[in-house]
Design a protein around this motif. Structure first.
Motif, PDB file in Angstrom:
ATOM      1  N   VAL A  70     -13.791  72.081  47.312  1.00  0.00           N
ATOM      2  CA  VAL A  70     -13.440  72.012  48.732  1.00  0.00           C
ATOM      3  C   VAL A  70     -12.534  70.804  48.990  1.00  0.00           C
ATOM      4  O   VAL A  70     -11.493  70.916  49.639  1.00  0.00           O
ATOM      5  N   LEU A  71     -12.932  69.664  48.468  1.00  0.00           N
ATOM      6  CA  LEU A  71     -12.146  68.443  48.685  1.00  0.00           C
ATOM      7  C   LEU A  71     -10.768  68.543  48.041  1.00  0.00           C
ATOM      8  O   LEU A  71      -9.775  68.130  48.630  1.00  0.00           O
ATOM      9  N   LYS A  72     -10.703  69.083  46.832  1.00  0.00           N
ATOM     10  CA  LYS A  72      -9.407  69.237  46.143  1.00  0.00           C
ATOM     11  C   LYS A  72      -8.466  70.130  46.963  1.00  0.00           C
ATOM     12  O   LYS A  72      -7.292  69.828  47.114  1.00  0.00           O
ATOM     13  N   ARG A  73      -8.990  71.214  47.517  1.00  0.00           N
ATOM     14  CA  ARG A  73      -8.174  72.105  48.355  1.00  0.00           C
ATOM     15  C   ARG A  73      -7.688  71.426  49.630  1.00  0.00           C
ATOM     16  O   ARG A  73      -6.750  71.879  50.265  1.00  0.00           O
ATOM     17  N   ASN A  74      -8.365  70.339  50.006  1.00  0.00           N
ATOM     18  CA  ASN A  74      -7.996  69.615  51.218  1.00  0.00           C
ATOM     19  C   ASN A  74      -7.292  68.290  50.927  1.00  0.00           C
ATOM     20  O   ASN A  74      -7.322  67.367  51.736  1.00  0.00           O
ATOM     21  N   GLY A  75      -6.650  68.216  49.758  1.00  0.00           N
ATOM     22  CA  GLY A  75      -5.782  67.091  49.446  1.00  0.00           C
ATOM     23  C   GLY A  75      -6.411  65.909  48.738  1.00  0.00           C
ATOM     24  O   GLY A  75      -5.737  64.904  48.501  1.00  0.00           O
ATOM     25  N   TYR A  76      -7.668  66.004  48.384  1.00  0.00           N
ATOM     26  CA  TYR A  76      -8.326  64.901  47.676  1.00  0.00           C
ATOM     27  C   TYR A  76      -8.011  64.958  46.188  1.00  0.00           C
ATOM     28  O   TYR A  76      -7.899  66.035  45.609  1.00  0.00           O
ATOM     29  N   ARG A  77      -7.889  63.796  45.581  1.00  0.00           N
ATOM     30  CA  ARG A  77      -7.880  63.681  44.127  1.00  0.00           C
ATOM     31  C   ARG A  77      -9.347  63.686  43.710  1.00  0.00           C
ATOM     32  O   ARG A  77     -10.173  63.016  44.316  1.00  0.00           O
ATOM     33  N   ASP A 115     -23.990  54.117  27.451  1.00  0.00           N
ATOM     34  CA  ASP A 115     -23.677  52.753  27.888  1.00  0.00           C
ATOM     35  C   ASP A 115     -22.936  52.792  29.225  1.00  0.00           C
ATOM     36  O   ASP A 115     -21.823  53.297  29.314  1.00  0.00           O
ATOM     37  N   ASP A 116     -23.541  52.231  30.251  1.00  0.00           N
ATOM     38  CA  ASP A 116     -22.888  52.193  31.562  1.00  0.00           C
ATOM     39  C   ASP A 116     -21.612  51.361  31.543  1.00  0.00           C
ATOM     40  O   ASP A 116     -20.766  51.522  32.427  1.00  0.00           O
ATOM     41  N   GLN A 117     -21.451  50.500  30.545  1.00  0.00           N
ATOM     42  CA  GLN A 117     -20.237  49.680  30.463  1.00  0.00           C
ATOM     43  C   GLN A 117     -18.997  50.558  30.340  1.00  0.00           C
ATOM     44  O   GLN A 117     -17.942  50.217  30.861  1.00  0.00           O
ATOM     45  N   LEU A 118     -19.105  51.705  29.680  1.00  0.00           N
ATOM     46  CA  LEU A 118     -17.933  52.589  29.564  1.00  0.00           C
ATOM     47  C   LEU A 118     -17.504  53.086  30.930  1.00  0.00           C
ATOM     48  O   LEU A 118     -16.308  53.262  31.193  1.00  0.00           O
ATOM     49  N   VAL A 119     -18.436  53.279  31.848  1.00  0.00           N
ATOM     50  CA  VAL A 119     -18.115  53.701  33.216  1.00  0.00           C
ATOM     51  C   VAL A 119     -17.375  52.574  33.939  1.00  0.00           C
ATOM     52  O   VAL A 119     -16.356  52.800  34.594  1.00  0.00           O
ATOM     53  N   LEU A 120     -17.885  51.358  33.797  1.00  0.00           N
ATOM     54  CA  LEU A 120     -17.231  50.214  34.443  1.00  0.00           C
ATOM     55  C   LEU A 120     -15.836  49.981  33.872  1.00  0.00           C
ATOM     56  O   LEU A 120     -14.872  49.768  34.623  1.00  0.00           O
ATOM     57  N   ASP A 121     -15.706  50.027  32.553  1.00  0.00           N
ATOM     58  CA  ASP A 121     -14.401  49.790  31.924  1.00  0.00           C
ATOM     59  C   ASP A 121     -13.388  50.867  32.304  1.00  0.00           C
ATOM     60  O   ASP A 121     -12.225  50.561  32.585  1.00  0.00           O
ATOM     61  N   LYS A 122     -13.815  52.117  32.341  1.00  0.00           N
ATOM     62  CA  LYS A 122     -12.915  53.204  32.755  1.00  0.00           C
ATOM     63  C   LYS A 122     -12.497  53.015  34.214  1.00  0.00           C
ATOM     64  O   LYS A 122     -11.334  53.203  34.568  1.00  0.00           O
ATOM     65  N   THR A 123     -13.435  52.617  35.058  1.00  0.00           N
ATOM     66  CA  THR A 123     -13.120  52.384  36.470  1.00  0.00           C
ATOM     67  C   THR A 123     -12.077  51.273  36.613  1.00  0.00           C
ATOM     68  O   THR A 123     -11.119  51.411  37.369  1.00  0.00           O
ATOM     69  N   HIS A 124     -12.254  50.196  35.863  1.00  0.00           N
ATOM     70  CA  HIS A 124     -11.301  49.084  35.924  1.00  0.00           C
ATOM     71  C   HIS A 124      -9.915  49.470  35.398  1.00  0.00           C
ATOM     72  O   HIS A 124      -8.917  48.859  35.779  1.00  0.00           O
ATOM     73  N   SER A 125      -9.844  50.503  34.556  1.00  0.00           N
ATOM     74  CA  SER A 125      -8.550  50.916  34.005  1.00  0.00           C
ATOM     75  C   SER A 125      -7.814  51.917  34.895  1.00  0.00           C
ATOM     76  O   SER A 125      -6.669  52.279  34.597  1.00  0.00           O
ATOM     77  N   LEU A 126      -8.440  52.369  35.980  1.00  0.00           N
ATOM     78  CA  LEU A 126      -7.784  53.330  36.864  1.00  0.00           C
ATOM     79  C   LEU A 126      -6.584  52.684  37.542  1.00  0.00           C
ATOM     80  O   LEU A 126      -6.588  51.485  37.829  1.00  0.00           O
ATOM     81  N   PRO A 127      -5.542  53.465  37.817  1.00  0.00           N
ATOM     82  CA  PRO A 127      -4.384  52.898  38.519  1.00  0.00           C
ATOM     83  C   PRO A 127      -4.744  52.493  39.948  1.00  0.00           C
ATOM     84  O   PRO A 127      -5.747  52.941  40.499  1.00  0.00           O
ATOM     85  N   SER A 128      -3.928  51.664  40.536  1.00  0.00           N
ATOM     86  CA  SER A 128      -4.135  51.253  41.927  1.00  0.00           C
ATOM     87  C   SER A 128      -4.129  52.473  42.827  1.00  0.00           C
ATOM     88  O   SER A 128      -3.420  53.451  42.577  1.00  0.00           O
ATOM     89  N   TRP A 129      -4.882  52.402  43.899  1.00  0.00           N
ATOM     90  CA  TRP A 129      -4.988  53.509  44.834  1.00  0.00           C
ATOM     91  C   TRP A 129      -3.641  53.756  45.501  1.00  0.00           C
ATOM     92  O   TRP A 129      -2.979  52.828  45.979  1.00  0.00           O
ATOM     93  N   ASP A 130      -3.202  55.005  45.557  1.00  0.00           N
ATOM     94  CA  ASP A 130      -1.897  55.367  46.113  1.00  0.00           C
ATOM     95  C   ASP A 130      -1.971  55.846  47.563  1.00  0.00           C
ATOM     96  O   ASP A 130      -0.987  56.336  48.116  1.00  0.00           O
TER      97      ASP A 130
END
Length: 146
Positions: A70-77, A115-130
């Motif tokens: 639903v969210l994707k159809r309404n323009g959400y990433r 390991d929850d650290q992989l979640v944190l590290d992946k989050t930190h590697s995301l590009p800046s919000w557009d």
């Protein structure tokens, strides 16, 4: 949270300070605490299906229409960052459907799968919000036994 128990959260009175950020938010009125909540099922597969499909698991159609669709159809990433292996564990990945970005422990070399650290590290590697709205689903596995 499909495996987080209220009776182990300091925000709800648990003796150890397990949820200091939530407790602080509730104390300042920036969070609402719910006293009467239930899970539809005691394991991730059906709990996620129910949560994301917005219905009890026993009333699911053959093809569910999920919140992320639903969210994707309404323009959400749509993004999911999972601390465990949902590709090989009962193939839960299929449940999430067509999303823009999926990452889990099966794709994280050098980390222990839960390991929850992989979640944190992946989050930190995301590009800046557009500026585009984002639906982000996190699933931490540290409160699960592998």
């Amino acid at each position: 949270a499909d495996a987080l128990r209220k009776d182990h959260m300091s925000v709800y009175g648990y003796g150890r300070d397990t949820t200091p950020w939530l407790r602080g938010m509730a104390k300042t009125g920036k969070a609402i605490l719910f006293g009467n909540t239930f899970s539809t099922c005691a394991e991730t597969t059906c709990a996620h299906a129910s949560m994301l499909g917005s219905r009890h698991i026993r009333s699911f159609p053959d093809k569910i229409f999920t919140l992320q669709e639903v969210l994707k159809r309404n323009g959400y990433r749509t993004q999911m960052i999972i601390g465990g292996d949902h590709v090989n564990f009962y193939n839960i990945r299929e449940l999430y459907g067509d999303i823009d970005d999926y990452y889990d422990g099966s794709m994280a070399p050098g980390y222990y799968m839960n390991d929850d650290q992989l979640v944190l590290d992946k989050t930190h590697s995301l590009p800046s919000w557009d500026g585009r709205p984002v639906f982000m689903h996190y699933h931490l596995l540290s409160n699960h036994v592998l």
